[in-house]
Design a protein around this motif. Structure first.
Motif, PDB file in Angstrom:
ATOM      1  N   PHE A   1      14.918 -79.572 -44.244  1.00  0.00           N
ATOM      2  CA  PHE A   1      13.887 -78.861 -43.506  1.00  0.00           C
ATOM      3  C   PHE A   1      13.778 -79.430 -42.099  1.00  0.00           C
ATOM      4  O   PHE A   1      13.211 -80.511 -41.908  1.00  0.00           O
ATOM      5  CB  PHE A   1      12.540 -78.975 -44.231  1.00  0.00           C
ATOM      6  CG  PHE A   1      12.591 -78.445 -45.636  1.00  0.00           C
ATOM      7  CD1 PHE A   1      12.505 -77.085 -45.873  1.00  0.00           C
ATOM      8  CD2 PHE A   1      12.762 -79.294 -46.710  1.00  0.00           C
ATOM      9  CE1 PHE A   1      12.580 -76.579 -47.159  1.00  0.00           C
ATOM     10  CE2 PHE A   1      12.839 -78.805 -48.011  1.00  0.00           C
ATOM     11  CZ  PHE A   1      12.747 -77.441 -48.234  1.00  0.00           C
ATOM     12  N   ASP A   2      14.354 -78.702 -41.141  1.00  0.00           N
ATOM     13  CA  ASP A   2      14.242 -79.162 -39.759  1.00  0.00           C
ATOM     14  C   ASP A   2      12.835 -78.879 -39.243  1.00  0.00           C
ATOM     15  O   ASP A   2      12.017 -78.246 -39.916  1.00  0.00           O
ATOM     16  CB  ASP A   2      15.329 -78.545 -38.874  1.00  0.00           C
ATOM     17  CG  ASP A   2      15.232 -77.036 -38.756  1.00  0.00           C
ATOM     18  OD1 ASP A   2      14.191 -76.442 -39.124  1.00  0.00           O
ATOM     19  OD2 ASP A   2      16.206 -76.430 -38.275  1.00  0.00           O
ATOM     20  N   ALA A   3      12.539 -79.370 -38.041  1.00  0.00           N
ATOM     21  CA  ALA A   3      11.189 -79.241 -37.488  1.00  0.00           C
ATOM     22  C   ALA A   3      10.753 -77.784 -37.393  1.00  0.00           C
ATOM     23  O   ALA A   3       9.600 -77.455 -37.710  1.00  0.00           O
ATOM     24  CB  ALA A   3      11.122 -79.914 -36.125  1.00  0.00           C
ATOM     25  N   ALA A   4      11.646 -76.907 -36.977  1.00  0.00           N
ATOM     26  CA  ALA A   4      11.297 -75.485 -36.855  1.00  0.00           C
ATOM     27  C   ALA A   4      10.891 -74.901 -38.207  1.00  0.00           C
ATOM     28  O   ALA A   4       9.923 -74.131 -38.293  1.00  0.00           O
ATOM     29  CB  ALA A   4      12.462 -74.702 -36.253  1.00  0.00           C
ATOM     30  N   ALA A   5      11.585 -75.263 -39.274  1.00  0.00           N
ATOM     31  CA  ALA A   5      11.257 -74.767 -40.612  1.00  0.00           C
ATOM     32  C   ALA A   5       9.914 -75.315 -41.083  1.00  0.00           C
ATOM     33  O   ALA A   5       9.123 -74.592 -41.703  1.00  0.00           O
ATOM     34  CB  ALA A   5      12.359 -75.141 -41.604  1.00  0.00           C
ATOM     35  N   VAL A   6       9.639 -76.579 -40.785  1.00  0.00           N
ATOM     36  CA  VAL A   6       8.367 -77.186 -41.188  1.00  0.00           C
ATOM     37  C   VAL A   6       7.220 -76.495 -40.453  1.00  0.00           C
ATOM     38  O   VAL A   6       6.210 -76.107 -41.061  1.00  0.00           O
ATOM     39  CB  VAL A   6       8.368 -78.714 -40.912  1.00  0.00           C
ATOM     40  CG1 VAL A   6       6.980 -79.306 -41.128  1.00  0.00           C
ATOM     41  CG2 VAL A   6       9.391 -79.418 -41.792  1.00  0.00           C
ATOM     42  N   ILE A   7       7.374 -76.312 -39.152  1.00  0.00           N
ATOM     43  CA  ILE A   7       6.319 -75.664 -38.356  1.00  0.00           C
ATOM     44  C   ILE A   7       6.107 -74.224 -38.812  1.00  0.00           C
ATOM     45  O   ILE A   7       4.968 -73.764 -38.954  1.00  0.00           O
ATOM     46  CB  ILE A   7       6.636 -75.760 -36.852  1.00  0.00           C
ATOM     47  CG1 ILE A   7       6.517 -77.222 -36.411  1.00  0.00           C
ATOM     48  CG2 ILE A   7       5.717 -74.860 -36.031  1.00  0.00           C
ATOM     49  CD1 ILE A   7       7.048 -77.508 -35.021  1.00  0.00           C
ATOM     50  N   ALA A   8       7.186 -73.516 -39.079  1.00  0.00           N
ATOM     51  CA  ALA A   8       7.071 -72.133 -39.562  1.00  0.00           C
ATOM     52  C   ALA A   8       6.336 -72.088 -40.899  1.00  0.00           C
ATOM     53  O   ALA A   8       5.488 -71.206 -41.124  1.00  0.00           O
ATOM     54  CB  ALA A   8       8.455 -71.499 -39.683  1.00  0.00           C
ATOM     55  N   ALA A   9       6.622 -73.027 -41.793  1.00  0.00           N
ATOM     56  CA  ALA A   9       5.953 -73.070 -43.100  1.00  0.00           C
ATOM     57  C   ALA A   9       4.470 -73.388 -42.941  1.00  0.00           C
ATOM     58  O   ALA A   9       3.630 -72.818 -43.648  1.00  0.00           O
ATOM     59  CB  ALA A   9       6.635 -74.095 -44.001  1.00  0.00           C
ATOM     60  N   ILE A  10       4.140 -74.272 -42.030  1.00  0.00           N
ATOM     61  CA  ILE A  10       2.728 -74.602 -41.774  1.00  0.00           C
ATOM     62  C   ILE A  10       1.991 -73.356 -41.303  1.00  0.00           C
ATOM     63  O   ILE A  10       0.921 -73.010 -41.816  1.00  0.00           O
ATOM     64  CB  ILE A  10       2.609 -75.738 -40.724  1.00  0.00           C
ATOM     65  CG1 ILE A  10       3.123 -77.052 -41.305  1.00  0.00           C
ATOM     66  CG2 ILE A  10       1.156 -75.882 -40.246  1.00  0.00           C
ATOM     67  CD1 ILE A  10       3.313 -78.158 -40.267  1.00  0.00           C
ATOM     68  N   LYS A  11       2.572 -72.662 -40.343  1.00  0.00           N
ATOM     69  CA  LYS A  11       1.933 -71.464 -39.791  1.00  0.00           C
ATOM     70  C   LYS A  11       1.840 -70.346 -40.825  1.00  0.00           C
ATOM     71  O   LYS A  11       0.851 -69.623 -40.879  1.00  0.00           O
ATOM     72  CB  LYS A  11       2.685 -70.998 -38.549  1.00  0.00           C
ATOM     73  CG  LYS A  11       2.501 -71.950 -37.378  1.00  0.00           C
ATOM     74  CD  LYS A  11       3.261 -71.497 -36.142  1.00  0.00           C
ATOM     75  CE  LYS A  11       3.005 -72.453 -34.983  1.00  0.00           C
ATOM     76  NZ  LYS A  11       3.748 -72.068 -33.775  1.00  0.00           N
ATOM     77  N   ALA A  12       2.855 -70.214 -41.673  1.00  0.00           N
ATOM     78  CA  ALA A  12       2.861 -69.161 -42.695  1.00  0.00           C
ATOM     79  C   ALA A  12       1.876 -69.445 -43.827  1.00  0.00           C
ATOM     80  O   ALA A  12       1.544 -68.549 -44.596  1.00  0.00           O
ATOM     81  CB  ALA A  12       4.273 -69.003 -43.270  1.00  0.00           C
ATOM     82  N   ASN A  13       1.411 -70.680 -43.933  1.00  0.00           N
ATOM     83  CA  ASN A  13       0.493 -71.070 -45.002  1.00  0.00           C
ATOM     84  C   ASN A  13      -0.883 -71.461 -44.456  1.00  0.00           C
ATOM     85  O   ASN A  13      -1.501 -72.415 -44.935  1.00  0.00           O
ATOM     86  CB  ASN A  13       1.106 -72.207 -45.824  1.00  0.00           C
ATOM     87  CG  ASN A  13       2.243 -71.726 -46.688  1.00  0.00           C
ATOM     88  OD1 ASN A  13       2.020 -71.164 -47.742  1.00  0.00           O
ATOM     89  ND2 ASN A  13       3.467 -71.922 -46.221  1.00  0.00           N
ATOM     90  N   GLU A  14      -1.309 -70.730 -43.463  1.00  0.00           N
ATOM     91  CA  GLU A  14      -2.641 -70.899 -42.876  1.00  0.00           C
ATOM     92  C   GLU A  14      -2.928 -72.317 -42.399  1.00  0.00           C
ATOM     93  O   GLU A  14      -4.035 -72.833 -42.557  1.00  0.00           O
ATOM     94  CB  GLU A  14      -3.706 -70.410 -43.854  1.00  0.00           C
ATOM     95  CG  GLU A  14      -3.537 -68.933 -44.211  1.00  0.00           C
ATOM     96  CD  GLU A  14      -4.553 -68.434 -45.222  1.00  0.00           C
ATOM     97  OE1 GLU A  14      -5.565 -69.119 -45.477  1.00  0.00           O
ATOM     98  OE2 GLU A  14      -4.316 -67.335 -45.754  1.00  0.00           O
ATOM     99  N   GLY A  15      -1.923 -72.967 -41.845  1.00  0.00           N
ATOM    100  CA  GLY A  15      -2.114 -74.265 -41.214  1.00  0.00           C
ATOM    101  C   GLY A  15      -1.916 -75.486 -42.082  1.00  0.00           C
ATOM    102  O   GLY A  15      -2.043 -76.615 -41.595  1.00  0.00           O
ATOM    103  N   ALA A  16      -1.605 -75.326 -43.346  1.00  0.00           N
ATOM    104  CA  ALA A  16      -1.396 -76.476 -44.231  1.00  0.00           C
ATOM    105  C   ALA A  16      -0.320 -76.131 -45.254  1.00  0.00           C
ATOM    106  O   ALA A  16      -0.499 -75.249 -46.083  1.00  0.00           O
ATOM    107  CB  ALA A  16      -2.689 -76.856 -44.950  1.00  0.00           C
TER     108      ALA A  16
END
Length: 189
Positions: A120-135
């Motif tokens: 999970f690169d940084a872009a994937a982690v950030i995308a997952a955070i945003k897709a899950n309402e910030g957490a």
């Protein structure tokens, strides 16, 4: 060097095979499956960490926990790697105590709490955070949970005890995954 030579040979064979085909064979080639050989070069997660003086405490801990072979395997893994400064934040004597053979199980649990299966690169982690309402909750190899969130542009990890670590360097590539350096040690429950 051997891997590089194999890769170059595969490329050369593929190139000559493609250029030697006659135009009458073009229709046949469209229906054939083309094999793609991917060769990843460079050090694995342990090699990358060992090559960086900021991870010397982590490398010593990985060796003491007998995790070198595991973290050198195919993976892929995402490692949230505490820097030496992160380990230095622990109470005095904690690291020395964890490195003792009698505490190998505890040390293994702590270290594997920093590892996630998959890359999970940084872009994937950030995308997952945003897709899950910030957490975004991730399950570690140890079996615990880390919650990734954003504080401005920084990725923050919160463990089950409420301890918080910030990703200070993202996307350090390794042949079997990716490393994100963090400024604090996160602990399993």
């Amino acid at each position: 060097m051997k891997t590089k030579n194999l890769y170059l040979a595969a490329v050369a064979i593929g190139f000559f095979a493609m250029t030697s085909c006659k135009s009458t064979k073009t229709e046949e080639a469209k229906d054939e499956t083309v094999a793609v050989v991917t060769v990843v070069q460079g050090p694995n997660i342990v090699g990358v960490a060992a090559g960086n003086e900021n991870f010397s405490t982590l490398v010593a801990a990985v060796k003491a926990a007998d995790l070198v072979e595991t973290l050198s395997s195919e993976g892929p893994f995402t490692v949230f790697a505490p820097t030496n400064a992160a380990f230095a934040k622990l109470p005095e004597g904690t690291v020395a105590s964890l490195l003792e053979p009698a505490n190998k199980g505890t040390l293994t649990g702590i270290l594997t709490h920093h590892v996630v299966a998959g890359k999970f690169d940084a872009a994937a982690v950030i995308a997952a955070i945003k897709a899950n309402e910030g957490a975004f909750k991730v399950t570690t190899v140890q079996g615990g949970t880390l919650v990734a969130s954003l504080d401005g542009a920084n990725v923050i990890l919160t463990d089950e005890n409420g301890n918080v670590a910030t990703v200070v360097i993202a996307d350090v590539a390794a042949s079997n995954g990716v490393i994100h350096a963090i400024d604090s040690v996160v602990m399993p429950k």
